[in-house]
Design a protein around this motif. Structure first.
Motif, short mmCIF file in Angstrom:
data_model
loop_
_atom_site.label_atom_id
_atom_site.label_comp_id
_atom_site.label_asym_id
_atom_site.label_seq_id
_atom_site.Cartn_x
_atom_site.Cartn_y
_atom_site.Cartn_z
N SER A 68 50.18 33.60 38.91
CA SER A 68 49.20 33.63 39.38
C SER A 68 48.56 34.74 39.08
N PRO A 69 47.51 34.98 38.39
CA PRO A 69 46.65 36.58 38.35
C PRO A 69 45.96 37.24 39.75
N TRP A 70 46.14 36.05 40.90
CA TRP A 70 46.17 37.09 42.00
C TRP A 70 46.12 38.33 42.11
N PRO A 71 47.49 38.39 42.09
CA PRO A 71 48.77 39.02 42.96
C PRO A 71 47.83 40.37 41.64
N LEU A 72 47.58 40.56 40.79
CA LEU A 72 47.18 41.48 39.74
C LEU A 72 45.90 41.81 40.01
N THR A 73 44.92 41.18 39.87
CA THR A 73 43.41 41.70 40.15
C THR A 73 43.76 42.48 41.65
N GLY A 74 44.65 41.35 43.05
CA GLY A 74 44.15 42.24 44.01
C GLY A 74 44.76 43.32 44.18
N ALA A 75 46.32 44.15 43.72
CA ALA A 75 46.32 45.10 43.40
C ALA A 75 44.93 46.10 42.54
N PHE A 76 44.50 45.76 41.53
CA PHE A 76 43.54 46.98 40.78
C PHE A 76 42.47 47.02 41.74
N SER A 77 42.47 45.78 42.43
CA SER A 77 40.93 45.98 43.52
C SER A 77 40.87 46.98 44.22
N LEU A 105 36.41 38.41 45.48
CA LEU A 105 36.51 37.02 44.47
C LEU A 105 38.24 37.33 44.88
N THR A 106 39.73 37.95 44.42
CA THR A 106 40.45 37.60 45.00
C THR A 106 41.39 37.18 45.52
N MET A 107 40.46 36.90 46.77
CA MET A 107 40.96 36.81 48.39
C MET A 107 40.66 35.44 48.81
N TYR A 108 38.91 34.82 47.51
CA TYR A 108 38.60 33.51 48.12
C TYR A 108 39.87 32.55 46.74
N GLN A 109 39.66 33.52 45.53
CA GLN A 109 40.86 32.25 45.00
C GLN A 109 41.88 32.37 45.75
N TRP A 110 42.87 33.55 45.58
CA TRP A 110 44.07 33.13 46.21
C TRP A 110 44.34 32.21 47.41
N TRP A 111 43.33 32.22 48.36
CA TRP A 111 43.29 31.42 49.68
C TRP A 111 42.99 30.13 48.62
N THR A 167 36.41 37.19 37.41
CA THR A 167 37.02 38.43 37.97
C THR A 167 37.76 39.34 37.35
N MET A 168 38.69 38.79 35.95
CA MET A 168 39.56 39.58 35.21
C MET A 168 39.20 40.34 34.92
N THR A 169 38.06 39.95 34.60
CA THR A 169 36.61 41.12 33.33
C THR A 169 36.08 41.89 34.21
N LEU A 170 35.70 41.83 35.57
CA LEU A 170 35.32 43.02 36.02
C LEU A 170 36.64 43.75 36.82
N THR A 171 38.07 42.93 37.24
CA THR A 171 38.60 44.12 37.18
C THR A 171 38.98 44.89 36.26
N VAL A 172 39.11 44.14 34.56
CA VAL A 172 39.76 45.24 34.15
C VAL A 172 39.28 46.10 34.17
N GLY A 173 37.75 45.73 33.59
CA GLY A 173 36.68 46.12 33.12
C GLY A 173 36.03 47.91 34.03
#
Lengths: 261, 175
Positions: A14-23, A52-58, B151-157
């Motif tokens: 899942s990509p959400w832990p990564l996007t969560g960490a960056f957020s 977005l991360t919270m919504y998609q992860w849950w 989501t990924m675009t916003l995160t990486v960008g």
């Protein structure tokens, strides 16, 4: 899905832990940029990516549990441990603010006038809105228990009503507390009294909002028939969190509003 | 705490190679069971190798179960695959309906409290259990892809922008 000779859940990558960490990086850096450079861009991006991360992860957890059946009893046990440990961590979080309050109020320094509340501070009357807030949260504890029992007994209408009442009471508490904040004669920068009062009650209010949101998600899932009379851990987790929020308020009321006045 | 357990057999939907999952129902040969056991599942193991594929033809069935408290693997007869330990066997289809709605409400007209929501859980279970080798977070193809890419675009960008901003902020000023 491949061979599995056990009842545990091997989650799809899942990509959400990564996007969560960056957020989290964007949120913290965004705060820095806001405080020091008056710029909101990074903060907004951080808030957006966090939501977005919270919504998609849950959403994915609901898919895995309700639609794909991965939440076996042993998996559910793990989820229960997880929620309990999370709530314990939140208890410790609040313990810090209570420690700060008691540290300053039990031995008030001479520059406060040697008394608590400090000289010049007019505290809120604990028998007015704060007492109403207490009754609102206690009533919400009753209604959420009613909702749980209705769910376990398969009474759909009762469950919907009771959960809705709980949410309404949570919103009512938030509205009352907001109006109280506007009514206080002191602010967060009014010495140690203001700091301890608003930090403790402010974080509690944030947790009420979080708890209300969690209950609202449960209500939507209940409308969509996700919960069964025997399997409804999402709702139980929300109920535990809600009771935790209620208990913290009781400590706040007794310590800060009542004893502290 | 209990879940409805359902063993699976090979079907036209291409069921997963090894079915262990308890879930409310499968669109496949539904058996309606309401479990009061925390401990026991029955495993339907197909012969052959898994490889990395998601759809496998089966040849020959071996049945296992997890024994009571210790959860050790033990042999089981096929009959036990459809009769889980400690479970109450409820055969009527109405029993399943009870889990989701109170029976008396099913036949009544839609009330104000009904909010016109329909129970789509069964369809969604079939949909999300399709063995198409797609990860859970992308299972709904287009909406999931759009949300993921956004989501990924916003995160990486955002992260790159943030690192640049932090680098600039860390440069000494000329005061």
């Amino acid at each position: 899905m491949t061979h599995q000779t056990h009842a545990y859940h091997m989650v799809n990558p899942s990509p959400w832990p990564l996007t969560g960490a960056f957020s989290a990086l964007l949120l913290t850096s965004g705060l820095v940029m806001w405080f020091h450079y008056n710029s909101f861009t990074i903060l907004y991006i951080g808030l957006l990516t966090n939501m977005l991360t919270m919504y998609q992860w849950w959403r994915d957890i609901v898919r895995e549990g309700t639609y794909q059946g991965h939440h076996t009893p042993i998996v559910q046990k793990g989820l229960r441990y997880g929620m309990i440990l999370f709530i314990v961590s939140e208890i410790f979080f609040f313990a810090g603010f209570f420690w700060a309050f008691y540290h300053s109020s039990l031995v008030p320094t001479h520059d406060l006038g040697g008394c608590w509340p400090p000289t010049g501070i007019t505290p809120l009357n604990p028998l007015e809105v704060p007492l109403l807030n207490t009754s609102v949260l206690l009533a919400s504890g009753v209604s959420i228990t009613w909702a749980h029992h209705s769910l376990m007994e398969g009474k759909r209408n009762s469950m919907n009503q009771a959960l809705l009442i709980t949410i309404i009471l949570g919103v009512y508490f938030t509205a009352l507390q907001t109006s109280e904040y506007l009514e206080t004669s002191f602010s967060i920068s009014d010495g140690i009294y203001g700091s301890t009062f608003f930090m403790a009650t402010g974080f509690h209010g944030l947790h009420v909002i979080i708890g209300t949101s969690f209950l609202t998600v449960c209500l939507l899932r209940q409308f969509k028939f996700h919960f069964t009379s025997k399997h409804h851990f999402g709702f139980e987790a929300a109920a535990w969190y809600w009771h935790f929020v209620d208990v913290v308020w009781l400590f706040l009321y007794v310590s800060i509003y009542w004893w502290g006045s | 705490m209990a879940v409805v357990l359902l063993p699976q057999t090979v079907t036209g939907l291409g069921q997963p190679f090894l079915q262990l999952l308890p879930f409310i129902t499968a669109g496949v040969k539904p058996m309606k069971l309401i479990s009061n056991s925390l401990l026991t599942f029955t495993l339907l193991l197909k012969g052959g190798h898994t490889g990395s594929g998601c759809v496998k033809p089966g040849s020959g069935n071996i049945y296992y179960k997890f024994s009571g408290f210790t959860q050790k693997l033990a042999g089981a007869w096929a009959s036990e695959a459809y009769s889980l330990q400690g479970l109450k066997l409820v055969v009527s289809t109405e029993a399943l309906a009870i889990i989701f709605v109170t029976p008396t409400k099913l036949t009544s007209s839609v009330t104000a409290n009904d909010y016109a929501w329909k129970n789509k859980v069964l369809e969604l279970q079939k949909f999300f259990q399709k063995a198409d080798c797609v990860s859970t977070h992308l299972k709904q193809s287009l909406p999931d892809q759009i949300l993921y890419r956004t989501t990924m675009t916003l995160t990486v960008g955002g992260t790159i922008y943030c690192l640049v901003a932090l680098y600039m902020a860390s440069q000494p000023t000329n005061k």
